[in-house]
Structures are given as C-alpha cells and as structure tokens.
Design a protein around this motif. Structure first.
Motif, PDB file in Angstrom:
ATOM      1  N   UNK A  16       0.837  -1.114   0.036  1.00  0.00           N
ATOM      2  CA  UNK A  16      -0.032   0.098   0.089  1.00  0.00           C
ATOM      3  C   UNK A  16       0.774   1.370   0.206  1.00  0.00           C
ATOM      4  N   UNK A  17       1.922   1.156   0.605  1.00  0.00           N
ATOM      5  CA  UNK A  17       2.833   2.383   0.740  1.00  0.00           C
ATOM      6  C   UNK A  17       3.403   2.589  -0.614  1.00  0.00           C
ATOM      7  N   UNK A  29      -4.263  12.688  -5.937  1.00  0.00           N
ATOM      8  CA  UNK A  29      -4.535  12.405  -4.542  1.00  0.00           C
ATOM      9  C   UNK A  29      -5.059  11.155  -4.143  1.00  0.00           C
ATOM     10  N   UNK A  30      -4.919  11.139  -2.816  1.00  0.00           N
ATOM     11  CA  UNK A  30      -5.495   9.667  -2.160  1.00  0.00           C
ATOM     12  C   UNK A  30      -7.024   9.424  -2.506  1.00  0.00           C
ATOM     13  N   UNK A  31      -7.338   8.372  -3.180  1.00  0.00           N
ATOM     14  CA  UNK A  31      -8.846   7.975  -3.609  1.00  0.00           C
ATOM     15  C   UNK A  31      -9.319   7.083  -2.356  1.00  0.00           C
ATOM     16  N   UNK A  82      -2.951   8.634   9.791  1.00  0.00           N
ATOM     17  CA  UNK A  82      -2.505   8.998   8.461  1.00  0.00           C
ATOM     18  C   UNK A  82      -3.699   9.056   7.431  1.00  0.00           C
ATOM     19  N   UNK A  83      -4.737   8.363   7.622  1.00  0.00           N
ATOM     20  CA  UNK A  83      -5.858   8.391   6.857  1.00  0.00           C
ATOM     21  C   UNK A  83      -6.484   9.676   6.885  1.00  0.00           C
ATOM     22  N   UNK A  84      -6.738  10.075   8.278  1.00  0.00           N
ATOM     23  CA  UNK A  84      -7.374  11.324   8.625  1.00  0.00           C
ATOM     24  C   UNK A  84      -6.684  12.633   8.039  1.00  0.00           C
ATOM     25  N   UNK A  85      -5.612  12.593   8.154  1.00  0.00           N
ATOM     26  CA  UNK A  85      -4.494  13.538   7.626  1.00  0.00           C
ATOM     27  C   UNK A  85      -4.651  13.850   5.933  1.00  0.00           C
ATOM     28  N   UNK A  86      -4.665  12.440   5.375  1.00  0.00           N
ATOM     29  CA  UNK A  86      -4.726  12.431   3.876  1.00  0.00           C
ATOM     30  C   UNK A  86      -6.294  12.858   3.423  1.00  0.00           C
ATOM     31  N   UNK A  87      -7.170  12.810   4.131  1.00  0.00           N
ATOM     32  CA  UNK A  87      -8.428  13.069   3.612  1.00  0.00           C
ATOM     33  C   UNK A  87      -8.665  14.547   3.752  1.00  0.00           C
ATOM     34  N   UNK A  88      -7.906  15.268   4.770  1.00  0.00           N
ATOM     35  CA  UNK A  88      -7.871  16.689   4.891  1.00  0.00           C
ATOM     36  C   UNK A  88      -7.004  17.318   3.701  1.00  0.00           C
ATOM     37  N   UNK A  92      -1.503  15.388  -3.920  1.00  0.00           N
ATOM     38  CA  UNK A  92      -0.632  14.679  -3.915  1.00  0.00           C
ATOM     39  C   UNK A  92      -0.091  14.199  -2.528  1.00  0.00           C
ATOM     40  N   UNK A  93      -0.044  15.479  -1.814  1.00  0.00           N
ATOM     41  CA  UNK A  93       0.414  15.325  -0.644  1.00  0.00           C
ATOM     42  C   UNK A  93      -0.052  14.450   0.435  1.00  0.00           C
ATOM     43  N   UNK A  94      -1.707  14.467   0.094  1.00  0.00           N
ATOM     44  CA  UNK A  94      -2.387  13.380   1.151  1.00  0.00           C
ATOM     45  C   UNK A  94      -2.049  11.855   0.646  1.00  0.00           C
ATOM     46  N   UNK A  95      -1.585  11.535  -0.491  1.00  0.00           N
ATOM     47  CA  UNK A  95      -1.134  10.274  -0.892  1.00  0.00           C
ATOM     48  C   UNK A  95       0.132  10.048  -0.246  1.00  0.00           C
ATOM     49  N   UNK A  96       0.949  11.016  -0.388  1.00  0.00           N
ATOM     50  CA  UNK A  96       2.278  10.740   0.480  1.00  0.00           C
ATOM     51  C   UNK A  96       2.242  10.489   1.918  1.00  0.00           C
ATOM     52  N   UNK A  97       1.286  11.185   2.557  1.00  0.00           N
ATOM     53  CA  UNK A  97       0.949  10.829   4.047  1.00  0.00           C
ATOM     54  C   UNK A  97       0.586   9.740   4.411  1.00  0.00           C
ATOM     55  N   UNK A  98      -0.305   9.229   3.262  1.00  0.00           N
ATOM     56  CA  UNK A  98      -0.863   7.690   3.619  1.00  0.00           C
ATOM     57  C   UNK A  98       0.307   6.794   3.525  1.00  0.00           C
TER      58      UNK A  98
END
Lengths: 118, 136
Positions: A16-17, A29-31, A82-88, A92-98
C-alpha cells in the motif's frame, strides 16, 4: 509474536505504501481505493494487536514491557491518523502522508518483533 | 494572504512526521528516565528535550502565520544545530553517551530522519517565504 502474522502486515503495508507513493509521484490525490487498501492493512494490524494482548494476558511478557505496549498502541493508531490527514489534504501530499504512515507501520511492526524477542 | 500557509501540502506531511517523532522520542525517553535514568542521564534528558522541540516545531508549522513561522524557524534551527553537534560529539567521544539519543550518530538509530527533518523544515519555510516575496 507470530512471525507469519507480522510478515503479512509488513508485506501488505509495504504494498500500500508503494501504491500511495507512486500516486503521489504521479501527482494524484488519495482515492477511496487507497483508503480501502489502508483499511485492509489496519485490519491485519489490529489482528496482530489482539494476538499480542492475548499473549500478554496469558503471562508471556517481553523484557521491555512498557516499550512493547507503546509500540503496540502506535501500531493501531498510525494508519487511522494518516488516513485522517490524507482526507484533509486533497492533493498528491495526501497520498504521500498515507504512504508515509504505511512505511512507519512497517518499521513499528519490525520493532515490535525485536522488542518481543528481546 | 501575504504568504503561503505552512500547514498545507508538503507542510502537512512534515507536521505528521514531526508529531510522530515527538511521540516516539518523548515516549521512549519517558520510559528510559522512569526505569534507568542513572545509566545515561545526559542521553535521556537530551532525547526528552528533542521530543519537546519536535512538538513545538509541529505546533509552529500547524499554526502557520508570522508567529507560527518564527517558532518553527527557531525549532528547526535548534534541531539542525543539535543533531550536528550531538552527532559529531557522539562520534568523537562515544563514552559521553552510554545509551543512544535521538541525535547521536546524526540520528542513525532513527534512519537519519532527525537530520533530514529540520533540513526539509527549513527548506519548506524558505519556499513558502519565497512565494510571499514573489507576490509582494
């Protein structure tokens, strides 16, 4: 600690990483797909926490008990955080956080193994 | 809005890693101070100090604005100087640090993240500042 279970968590987490970091590199972005995949990893991590708690309750204790419990707690909360931050962060940085959260989970599971086996 | 906020985009990744390191270094040093403080008091106090700096840096970046930016700048600078000084010192005089700190060996025990993190933090602060200059 159950080595097969730990290996499962590590492999899933690294997969997943990789997906998240590739998405970040391609400016995506994270989907919901990413989050669902992270949820599967989280499920495996929670099974590991449950197994560890049962082992602790039945009397097997690592030398550094406090450290072990600390890692155990973090292993359960790092992906939700991480998922919470990624949805905020809908970029692309949301994906990076996750992706980063998955890498961190991998390191924590490795440390859990080390601490458990002393 | 004079400048780009420090708490969006890559900044949010930085904040996440900073919080993680505050928790990791803080929890570890708390355990060490509680259970075996006499073994390496300097090392454990230093780790605890590093944890506080990480936390304050995260708050600074998260609050953004002029004040938050200044707080983050001070914290990142302290971290960079700290990791370079303690790293060099721990290589030259290993006996001063019987146990590892977050900053010994330039943060080797933590995958050199303690060295990379303040560097990225300072670059990020400069980058968001540059946006401000370009706009004004």
């Amino acid at each position: 600690m159950n080595t097969a279970l730990a290996t499962t968590v590590i492999v899933l987490s690294l997969a997943v990483a990789a997906w998240c970091l590739v998405s970040a590199a391609r400016n995506n972005a994270a989907t919901w797909g990413h989050l669902l995949a992270a949820a599967v990893v989280e499920l495996a991590a929670l099974v590991q926490v449950a197994v560890a708690v049962v082992r602790l309750a039945s009397g097997t204790k690592p030398t550094e008990l406090a450290t072990f419990i600390g890692y155990l707690v973090v292993s359960a909360v790092v992906l939700p955080a991480g998922a919470w931050l990624a949805t905020l962060e809908r970029s692309r940085w949301g994906s990076a956080i996750l992706g980063a959260a998955c890498v961190v989970l991998t390191v924590i599971v490795l440390r859990l193994q080390q601490v458990w086996h002393g | 809005m004079a400048e780009r906020a420090t708490n969006t985009g890559p900044g949010r990744v930085l904040i996440g890693v900073y919080v993680l390191f505050a928790v990791a270094a803080g929890a570890r040093s708390a355990v060490q101070i509680a259970t075996k403080f006499h073994e390496a008091p300097l090392a454990y106090l230093l780790s605890a100090f590093a944890a506080v700096v990480y936390l304050v840096a995260a708050i600074g970046l998260a609050r953004s604005g002029e004040g938050g930016r200044r707080v983050a700048l001070v914290c990142c600078s302290v971290e960079l100087v700290g990791v370079l000084a303690v790293g060099t010192f721990s290589v030259l005089v290993p006996s001063a640090f019987p146990d590892e700190t977050v900053w010994s060996g330039y943060g080797m025990g933590y995958g050199f993240v303690p060295l990379v993190l303040p560097t990225l933090g300072l670059l990020w602060l400069r980058r968001t500042r540059a946006v401000a200059d370009a706009k004004s």
